[in-house]
Write an enzyme that holds these catalytic residues in place. Sequence first.
Site, PDB file in Angstrom:
ATOM      1  N   ASP A   1       0.582  -1.451   0.105  1.00  0.00           N
ATOM      2  CA  ASP A   1      -0.223  -0.236  -0.003  1.00  0.00           C
ATOM      3  C   ASP A   1       1.240   1.469   0.270  1.00  0.00           C
ATOM      4  O   ASP A   1       1.673   1.657   0.584  1.00  0.00           O
ATOM      5  CB  ASP A   1      -0.861  -0.172   1.308  1.00  0.00           C
ATOM      6  CG  ASP A   1      -1.841   0.886   1.128  1.00  0.00           C
ATOM      7  OD1 ASP A   1      -2.280   1.368  -0.201  1.00  0.00           O
ATOM      8  OD2 ASP A   1      -2.640   1.329   2.138  1.00  0.00           O
TER       9      ASP A   1
ATOM     10  N   ASN B   1     -10.713  -2.594  -6.508  1.00  0.00           N
ATOM     11  CA  ASN B   1     -10.113  -1.788  -7.344  1.00  0.00           C
ATOM     12  C   ASN B   1     -10.508  -1.474  -8.047  1.00  0.00           C
ATOM     13  O   ASN B   1      -9.902  -0.715  -9.467  1.00  0.00           O
ATOM     14  CB  ASN B   1      -8.044  -2.654  -7.213  1.00  0.00           C
ATOM     15  CG  ASN B   1      -7.413  -2.163  -6.244  1.00  0.00           C
ATOM     16  OD1 ASN B   1      -6.784  -3.519  -6.668  1.00  0.00           O
ATOM     17  ND2 ASN B   1      -8.073  -1.479  -5.362  1.00  0.00           N
TER      18      ASN B   1
END
Length: 226
Positions: free
Chosen positions: A11, A59
């Site tokens: 991340d 996503n």
Amino acid sequence: MIPRHVAFIMDGNGRWAKSRGLPRHAGHKKGADVLEKVCDRLDVLGVKYASFYAFSTENWSRPDDEVKKLMALLRSMVKKALPKLIERQVKLTVSGDLFSDKVSKAGREATLDAIEKTKDLKNGTVNICFNYGAKSEIVHAANLALEKGLPITEETISQNLWVPELPEVDLVIRTSGEQRLSNFMLWQSAYAEIYFTDCLWPDFGDDELDAAINWFSERKRRFGGL
Ligand code: FPP
């Protein structure tokens, strides 16, 4: 103590890029280079299984251009990695639905080719989690077990996950300061140690990886016992 299976939530690519005035994709591109370097270091350390959260089922809600570039990155990363995987005798696997229409044909074909060419290699496994969500993986596994006429047990779920041969995750590493699992390998991480670092994924290097492994080696793992 070296973990057998380390799973990474990579991340912070967007923030890394933004802080440099670059497009988000520049962060993902640098992130792909870091993924490769992390695999090099894991090989030196003797970690045999590594999973990387590259694209989640959530996503898809990102802007089209970002999604398209992540698909292209899958293809280029896999093509670049293939000779090294073969040289090191490491198998490539994918957790997630590669056959969804939404996954680019070029990304799927390059990945299936690498999976096929490395399927018998025995010196380790690099597992890319792509179009992946842990809850849907568990539901998928349960449905597969039912289709095979099997009862639903912990064993039959484990045997029908996307990549059944992966051992339980020992260590989850999440970068960028967020402290959550975000639907990542929930079944496999039931007893994992979880390491959070503020370091953004594109800045994650050997020192950060070594620090995480050292932290892991000092944990007392009780698996529910005393
Ligand atoms: C999360 O950072 C990262 C991703 C959604 C993609 C991770 C991909 C790579 C590291 C490259 C390898 C890629 C493939 C496709 C094999 P973020 O974008 O959420 O960052 P932010 O939280 O700072 O915005």
